[in-house]
Enzyme design. Structure first.
Site, PDB file in Angstrom:
ATOM      1  N   GLU A   1       0.827  -1.211   0.000  1.00 13.49           N
ATOM      2  CA  GLU A   1       0.000   0.000   0.000  1.00 13.49           C
ATOM      3  C   GLU A   1       0.862   1.262   0.000  1.00 13.49           C
ATOM      4  O   GLU A   1       0.575   2.206  -0.746  1.00 13.49           O
ATOM      5  CB  GLU A   1      -0.926   0.023   1.230  1.00 13.49           C
ATOM      6  CG  GLU A   1      -1.918  -1.124   1.283  1.00 13.49           C
ATOM      7  CD  GLU A   1      -1.432  -2.315   2.096  1.00 13.49           C
ATOM      8  OE1 GLU A   1      -2.284  -3.043   2.618  1.00 13.49           O
ATOM      9  OE2 GLU A   1      -0.191  -2.517   2.206  1.00 13.49           O
TER      10      GLU A   1
ATOM     11  N   CYS B   1      -2.297  -2.734   7.465  1.00 10.08           N
ATOM     12  CA  CYS B   1      -1.773  -2.663   8.830  1.00 10.08           C
ATOM     13  C   CYS B   1      -1.902  -1.211   9.312  1.00 10.08           C
ATOM     14  O   CYS B   1      -2.249  -0.320   8.531  1.00 10.08           O
ATOM     15  CB  CYS B   1      -0.317  -3.119   8.853  1.00 10.08           C
ATOM     16  SG  CYS B   1       0.836  -1.936   8.102  1.00 10.08           S
TER      17      CYS B   1
ATOM     18  N   CYS C   1       0.035   1.263   7.108  1.00  8.45           N
ATOM     19  CA  CYS C   1      -0.561   1.460   5.789  1.00  8.45           C
ATOM     20  C   CYS C   1      -1.873   2.220   5.864  1.00  8.45           C
ATOM     21  O   CYS C   1      -2.135   3.096   5.047  1.00  8.45           O
ATOM     22  CB  CYS C   1      -0.753   0.113   5.092  1.00  8.45           C
ATOM     23  SG  CYS C   1       0.810  -0.677   4.657  1.00  8.45           S
TER      24      CYS C   1
END
Length: 159
Positions: free
Chosen positions: A57, A85, A88
């Site tokens: 990402e 996560c 990201c």
């Protein structure tokens, strides 16, 4: 946007993630950023060949920002093979991306041994009062198959 277009863009992210099955630069993760039904950037996880922030990402955001010449990616949608996560999701929020579509969830990759912070994006969105719209489980079967293929590799690194 019709669901088949969402699936089309997720398949691009999955295909990019499959590159790490051939040349393992990182885990089995891919991302695709789209604006006005046009693919702006496609990236995969490059943590093992770059640095700890080189998640799919983040790499896709960097490429899209470079291509568009700005950090503000409002009007864009990002497709990620796995739930972003915290790092990201923060990058997605700061880049002002409108929507996130993802396949598998953080628990799926945590079970594979990845060093995940198990904070769901839905919780981060709520706690941070983010305006990013979230959509999970897109092409879930295909994204899980990607994780299973990676799990079956003889040469794989969990980080």
């Amino acid at each position: 946007m019709e669901n088949n277009l969402h699936e089309k863009y997720m398949k691009i992210a999955i295909k990019e993630a499959e590159e790490n099955l051939e040349k393992p630069d990182g885990g089995p993760f891919g991302a695709c950023i789209v604006k006005n039904d046009k693919v702006i950037s496609v990236a995969r996880n490059m943590v093992l060949s770059s640095d700890a922030t080189a998640h799919a990402e983040v790499n896709a955001i960097r490429l899209a920002s470079e291509k568009l010449g700005k950090y503000n990616l409002s009007g864009c949608t990002i497709y990620s093979t796995t739930e972003p996560c915290p790092m990201c999701f923060s990058a997605i929020h700061w880049a002002k991306i409108d929507k996130v579509f993802f396949g598998t969830n953080i628990g799926d990759v945590k079970r594979l041994g990845f060093n995940e912070l198990t904070i769901p994006v839905f919780a981060m969105k709520k706690m941070g009062k983010s305006k990013v719209k979230l959509h999970g489980n897109l092409l879930l079967v295909e994204c899980r198959e990607l994780l299973n293929k990676w799990k079956g590799l003889k040469k794989r690194v969990v980080y």
